[in-house]
Write a protein that holds these residues in place. Structure first.
Motif, mmCIF file in Angstrom:
data_model
loop_
_atom_site.group_PDB
_atom_site.id
_atom_site.type_symbol
_atom_site.label_atom_id
_atom_site.label_comp_id
_atom_site.label_asym_id
_atom_site.label_seq_id
_atom_site.Cartn_x
_atom_site.Cartn_y
_atom_site.Cartn_z
ATOM 1 N N TRP A 294 49.671 34.772 36.062
ATOM 2 C CA TRP A 294 48.462 35.135 36.797
ATOM 3 C C TRP A 294 47.268 34.220 36.500
ATOM 4 O O TRP A 294 46.408 34.046 37.342
ATOM 5 C CB TRP A 294 48.087 36.595 36.489
ATOM 6 C CG TRP A 294 49.218 37.554 36.699
ATOM 7 C CD1 TRP A 294 50.114 37.535 37.732
ATOM 8 C CD2 TRP A 294 49.589 38.642 35.856
ATOM 9 N NE1 TRP A 294 51.020 38.560 37.589
ATOM 10 C CE2 TRP A 294 50.720 39.267 36.449
ATOM 11 C CE3 TRP A 294 49.085 39.180 34.663
ATOM 12 C CZ2 TRP A 294 51.350 40.381 35.881
ATOM 13 C CZ3 TRP A 294 49.709 40.292 34.102
ATOM 14 C CH2 TRP A 294 50.821 40.870 34.712
ATOM 15 N N ASN B 141 50.225 36.701 31.280
ATOM 16 C CA ASN B 141 49.073 36.314 32.100
ATOM 17 C C ASN B 141 48.940 34.802 32.195
ATOM 18 O O ASN B 141 48.660 34.252 33.267
ATOM 19 C CB ASN B 141 47.795 36.928 31.523
ATOM 20 C CG ASN B 141 46.566 36.542 32.313
ATOM 21 O OD1 ASN B 141 46.533 36.664 33.529
ATOM 22 N ND2 ASN B 141 45.536 36.046 31.628
ATOM 23 N N ARG C 5 51.502 44.348 37.600
ATOM 24 C CA ARG C 5 50.080 44.023 37.391
ATOM 25 C C ARG C 5 49.215 45.288 37.463
ATOM 26 O O ARG C 5 48.322 45.470 36.630
ATOM 27 C CB ARG C 5 49.638 43.027 38.465
ATOM 28 C CG ARG C 5 48.173 42.577 38.357
ATOM 29 C CD ARG C 5 47.965 41.569 37.247
ATOM 30 N NE ARG C 5 46.585 41.148 37.140
ATOM 31 C CZ ARG C 5 46.070 40.060 37.721
ATOM 32 N NH1 ARG C 5 46.846 39.290 38.473
ATOM 33 N NH2 ARG C 5 44.811 39.723 37.567
#
Length: 437
Positions: free
Chosen positions: A250, A246, A162
């Motif tokens: 995330w 993503n 990240r």
């Protein structure tokens, strides 16, 4: 060079090639040698126990080369947890290097001050070379994404990944406005022009296009014009991978917007400035542009290249603009297309005149849409190895016993992937695999 016992997962691939090409003993021998080359000779560890992959005859790790060298082992990692762990460790090491210096292309195994420390740029003891190349930042993203596709694991999308992504996005956005916002410059004294940047290290002047600037090509040669089109294509693909990562890992709305905006700007820049009308081949892609109208019609042997665009995931294998570009690339209109008595293919200004790169031939084979072209390339590669059983950097097109870099693991890996593709084995999630559906 050292040797290691051949793991069963590797032997499975070797046996498959023998099954598909039972009467081609030389191909079987060459594939085994080339396929095992990275595993047996270039894979070491850092003091922290993370993988460190040298290029072969240079004791440094390039972000680009290390990814390409290990890429065929993604097919092994599907059923081999140990190899999957090695690749995950390599992704972590790459992203740690990116955090250390996102403008560097090659790193030392430890902070030992080796490499080009005298270059006029912001060197550190951990950096071997600091030639900024867009593709150096694309490859770790690609490797992380394809490892996920091959194994189903998301564990390597950790804090290091990240933070590496954040550094990459910052650089790409900064270099969209290289003239006004970039902190980067590079000069190397007393060398040929292709090893340094002009204009006090800033490179040829450019204007905003939406694309992101690159100082150097994947050959490590300086760009003539700063918007290197195939590397921008690769970056667009990498940004698409990040969108998927993503969304699964995330679910960061701000990051999603940042990625999507940058991807759209770069894609539009390619269409607005890189698509050019060639007098013979019509609408096709230029290799480099500067945003003011200057353009460079050529292709280089290294990946990313225009030839490799669909292999990397930009566009379709049968897209008309790509096919027109491919026609140009594989013709004498391309200043680095070489025809000799033994080889025909793409060379590079990085190596002597009249030298063809096996990497480019492997890419040509993997992007070809007919079997006859693929088999003709395979024949060239297996009969022009200089009697070594290995691929090289560049080979004299009229005398295959003359070549550069006897030990070049990247080229061996590309050959291995090409041969496996002829056997119906592909990296999961890659454009080659998706093209077979």
């Amino acid at each position: 060079m050292t040797t290691k016992n051949v793991p069963k997962s590797f032997q499975k691939m070797i046996d498959r090639v023998a099954e598909v090409f039972p009467e081609h003993e030389k191909l079987q021998e060459m594939f085994q040698q080339c396929f095992l080359n990275t595993y047996a000779t270039t894979l070491t560890e850092t003091k922290e126990g993370l993988p460190f992959v040298i290029t072969g005859d240079i004791p440094a790790m390039w972000l680009r080369d290390s990814t390409s060298q290990i890429r065929p082992y993604l097919m092994v990692a599907e059923d081999d947890p140990e190899m999957a762990a090695v690749i995950a460790g390599l992704v972590k090491q790459q992203m740690r290097f990116v955090q250390l210096d996102p403008y560097a292309n090659a790193f030392n195994q430890e902070a030992n001050g080796k490499g080009f420390q005298a270059d006029k740029t912001e060197m550190s003891p951990h950096v071997w070379e600091r030639k900024y190349e867009i593709d150096s930042l694309c490859y770790p993203i690609q490797l992380g994404y394809l490892l996920w596709q091959s194994t189903g694991s998301l564990a390597h999308f950790d804090t290091d990944f990240r933070h590496g992504v954040a550094a990459i996005l910052d650089v790409w956005k900064t270099e969209q406005r290289h003239e006004t916002e970039s902190p980067y410059s590079f000069e190397r004294e007393d060398v040929r022009q292709s090893d340094t940047l002009n204009r006090d290290g800033k490179g040829t002047e450019v204007t905003y296009t939406g694309m992101t600037w690159s100082g150097f090509r994947p050959s490590d040669d300086a760009c003539l014009y700063g918007y290197l089109v195939p590397s921008n294509m690769f970056a667009v693909v990498a940004l698409g991978y990040l969108e998927e990562i993503n969304a699964v890992c995330w679910n960061d709305a701000n990051l999603a917007t940042e990625i999507a905006t940058l991807k759209t700007e770069m894609e539009q820049g390619i269409q607005d400035f890189a698509v050019q009308e060639h007098p013979y081949y019509g609408e096709m892609y230029a290799y480099e542009v500067d945003g003011t109208g200057r353009k460079n019609f050529m292709d280089d042997a290294n990946v990313p290249s225009l030839l490799a665009a669909p292999y990397l995931g930009f566009g379709d294998f049968t897209d008309p603009k790509y096919l027109a570009t491919r026609q140009f690339i594989l013709s004498r209109e391309n200043p680095f297309y070489v025809e000799g008595s033994q080889l025909m293919g793409i060379g590079s200004p990085h190596t002597p005149d009249h030298y063809v790169w096996p990497i480019a031939l492997s890419v040509q084979g993997m992007t070809a849409t007919n079997l006859s072209e693929k088999l003709a390339i395979l024949e060239m590669l297996t009969t022009t190895d200089g009697g070594t059983g290995f691929m090289h950097e560049g080979v004299n097109a009229s005398n295959h016993n003359e070549y550069t870099r006897e030990w070049f693991a990247w080229s061996n890996a590309m050959f291995s992937e090409f041969v496996l593709s002829l056997c119906g084995i592909y990296v999961k999630g890659s454009p080659l695999a998706n093209n077979t559906k």
